[in-house]
Design a protein around this motif. Structure first.
Motif, PDB file in Angstrom:
ATOM      1  N   ALA A 176      35.034  57.873 -27.979  1.00 46.14           N
ATOM      2  CA  ALA A 176      33.617  57.569 -28.174  1.00 46.14           C
ATOM      3  C   ALA A 176      32.753  58.713 -27.669  1.00 46.14           C
ATOM      4  N   ALA A 177      31.604  58.870 -28.291  1.00 48.80           N
ATOM      5  CA  ALA A 177      30.715  59.985 -27.963  1.00 48.80           C
ATOM      6  C   ALA A 177      30.345  60.015 -26.488  1.00 48.80           C
ATOM      7  N   ASP A 178      30.125  58.853 -25.878  1.00 56.76           N
ATOM      8  CA  ASP A 178      29.668  58.831 -24.489  1.00 56.76           C
ATOM      9  C   ASP A 178      30.788  59.108 -23.485  1.00 56.76           C
ATOM     10  N   ARG A 179      32.002  59.396 -23.983  1.00 53.36           N
ATOM     11  CA  ARG A 179      33.113  59.727 -23.089  1.00 53.36           C
ATOM     12  C   ARG A 179      33.490  61.205 -23.139  1.00 53.36           C
ATOM     13  N   LEU A 180      32.762  61.998 -23.919  1.00 52.38           N
ATOM     14  CA  LEU A 180      33.103  63.410 -24.037  1.00 52.38           C
ATOM     15  C   LEU A 180      32.649  64.223 -22.841  1.00 52.38           C
ATOM     16  N   GLY A 181      31.588  63.809 -22.175  1.00 51.77           N
ATOM     17  CA  GLY A 181      31.101  64.518 -21.001  1.00 51.77           C
ATOM     18  C   GLY A 181      30.523  65.878 -21.349  1.00 51.77           C
ATOM     19  N   VAL A 182      30.661  66.834 -20.427  1.00 56.93           N
ATOM     20  CA  VAL A 182      30.181  68.193 -20.638  1.00 56.93           C
ATOM     21  C   VAL A 182      31.121  68.884 -21.629  1.00 56.93           C
ATOM     22  N   VAL A 183      30.556  69.442 -22.689  1.00 58.11           N
ATOM     23  CA  VAL A 183      31.357  69.961 -23.796  1.00 58.11           C
ATOM     24  C   VAL A 183      31.206  71.476 -23.922  1.00 58.11           C
ATOM     25  N   ASP A 184      32.333  72.158 -23.918  1.00 64.23           N
ATOM     26  CA  ASP A 184      32.401  73.566 -24.328  1.00 64.23           C
ATOM     27  C   ASP A 184      32.548  73.518 -25.847  1.00 64.23           C
ATOM     28  N   ALA A 185      31.469  73.788 -26.556  1.00 63.65           N
ATOM     29  CA  ALA A 185      31.390  73.481 -27.980  1.00 63.65           C
ATOM     30  C   ALA A 185      32.121  74.461 -28.878  1.00 63.65           C
ATOM     31  N   HIS A 186      32.594  75.587 -28.335  1.00 67.94           N
ATOM     32  CA  HIS A 186      33.357  76.564 -29.115  1.00 67.94           C
ATOM     33  C   HIS A 186      34.202  77.394 -28.168  1.00 67.94           C
ATOM     34  N   ASP A 187      35.515  77.172 -28.228  1.00 68.08           N
ATOM     35  CA  ASP A 187      36.415  77.966 -27.403  1.00 68.08           C
ATOM     36  C   ASP A 187      37.791  78.009 -28.044  1.00 68.08           C
ATOM     37  N   HIS A 188      38.719  78.698 -27.375  1.00 69.45           N
ATOM     38  CA  HIS A 188      40.090  78.829 -27.864  1.00 69.45           C
ATOM     39  C   HIS A 188      41.046  78.762 -26.685  1.00 69.45           C
ATOM     40  N   LEU A 189      42.016  77.878 -26.781  1.00 70.78           N
ATOM     41  CA  LEU A 189      43.127  77.873 -25.828  1.00 70.78           C
ATOM     42  C   LEU A 189      44.234  78.796 -26.309  1.00 70.78           C
ATOM     43  N   PHE A 190      44.413  78.829 -27.620  1.00 70.85           N
ATOM     44  CA  PHE A 190      45.430  79.677 -28.244  1.00 70.85           C
ATOM     45  C   PHE A 190      44.833  80.334 -29.483  1.00 70.85           C
ATOM     46  N   ILE A 191      45.165  81.600 -29.685  1.00 73.06           N
ATOM     47  CA  ILE A 191      44.725  82.286 -30.901  1.00 73.06           C
ATOM     48  C   ILE A 191      45.510  83.584 -31.056  1.00 73.06           C
ATOM     49  N   GLN A 192      45.890  83.886 -32.295  1.00 73.47           N
ATOM     50  CA  GLN A 192      46.587  85.122 -32.616  1.00 73.47           C
ATOM     51  C   GLN A 192      45.999  85.686 -33.905  1.00 73.47           C
ATOM     52  N   SER A 193      45.899  87.009 -33.953  1.00 72.96           N
ATOM     53  CA  SER A 193      45.369  87.650 -35.145  1.00 72.96           C
ATOM     54  C   SER A 193      45.845  89.095 -35.212  1.00 72.96           C
TER      55      SER A 193
END
Length: 293
Positions: free
Chosen positions: A12-29
């Motif tokens: 639910a929306a009210d359980r998301l808390g403080v949101v990092d709205a764009h990030d990456h835990l994993f990425i390769q390129s």
């Protein structure tokens, strides 16, 4: 009922808390040789640090074919207590081998929709957004193709569309195609990296069009963009667009300060300029609306 589609299921929306709205835990390129982010222990440490600073949710914008490590995300979420939202979608062509692009080019909407509704591969994890990309000050043929696929998948699912803007440019071209020609509601579009092109007029026009504006990740090439970000956010808020604003860390290489830096250093600085109330709206209220569908 609308909910955020996290790697552990609907939240639910009210359980998301403080949101990092764009990030990456994993990425390769191939554009970042030798700078792959594929270390599970490092990802766990960053998530735990983010959570210990009060973070509640990280939205990973890593799309199809770029080392998302979807199978590891549920355990990382459980271990840290931080919600994770994963992405489907496709980045710029330069991030992929030609063989991969050839294998998906004619079925992008089908691929995106399947990952949003059925799950990614055999993991059972559903994506919670569609990540695509524009070009530098415009849209090339690949960008047009992926944006069209994203629009079709959005129409059938309702999932938000997050757009990488190359060096923060091309926002209005993206909106012309997605929202003008293709009929996507602007409130379902997230424009990323606007801090990298501190053109306050373009920011204002994109906000007036109804899009969500993400200011995400420190600059590598021009630090003037970083210290102008508070002014950009304040200008938009003062113009009545506080409900359009999002913040993210955008960790793309191992040396990026990343998600803990967002809460440890960026947010206190912005609080001095914007005040606690506006920061709470940007970090909690806005992403709770944008990422639920």
């Amino acid at each position: 009922m609308s909910a955020a589609h996290t790697v552990l299921g609907e939240v639910a929306a009210d359980r998301l808390g403080v949101v990092d709205a764009h990030d990456h835990l994993f990425i390769q390129s191939p554009r970042l040789p030798g700078q792959e982010m594929d270390d599970v222990e490092d990802a766990a440490a960053r998530l735990s640090a983010f959570g210990s600073l009060g973070g509640g949710t990280v939205v990973q914008w890593t799309p199809y074919g770029m080392g998302r490590r979807i199978a590891q995300l549920p355990a990382l979420s459980r271990g840290s207590g931080v919600h994770i939202i994963a992405a489907t979608g496709l980045h710029q062509a330069a991030h992929y081998p030609d063989t991969l692009l050839a294998s998906v080019r004619d079925r992008l909407a089908e691929l995106f929709f399947a990952e949003l509704t059925e799950g990614i591969g055999d993991t059972g994890v559903r994506a919670g957004l569609i990540k695509v990309a524009g070009g530098f000050h415009g849209l090339d043929a690949h960008a047009v193709l992926t944006l069209r696929g994203a629009a079709e998948a959005h129409r059938h699912s309702g999932a938000p569309i997050a757009v990488h803007l190359e060096l923060g440019t091309g926002a209005l071209d993206v909106l012309d195609l997605l929202c003008g020609e293709l009929g996507v509601a602007p409130g379902s579009v997230i424009l990323g990296h606007l801090n990298r092109s501190p053109d306050f007029t373009v920011h204002r026009l994109a906000a007036e069009a109804g899009a969500n504006l993400a200011f995400d990740g420190p600059s590598r090439a021009n630090h003037a963009t970083d210290w102008r970000m508070p002014d950009a956010l304040r200008a938009l808020a003062d113009a009545g667009f506080a409900d359009r604003l999002l913040l993210g860390g955008d960790t793309v290489t191992p040396d990026t300060p990343g998600m803990p830096h967002l809460l440890r250093r960026v947010v206190p600085r912005l609080e001095l300029d914007l005040g606690k109330g506006l920061l709470e709206q940007i970090l909690v209220t806005n992403p709770a609306r944008v990422y639920t569908w």
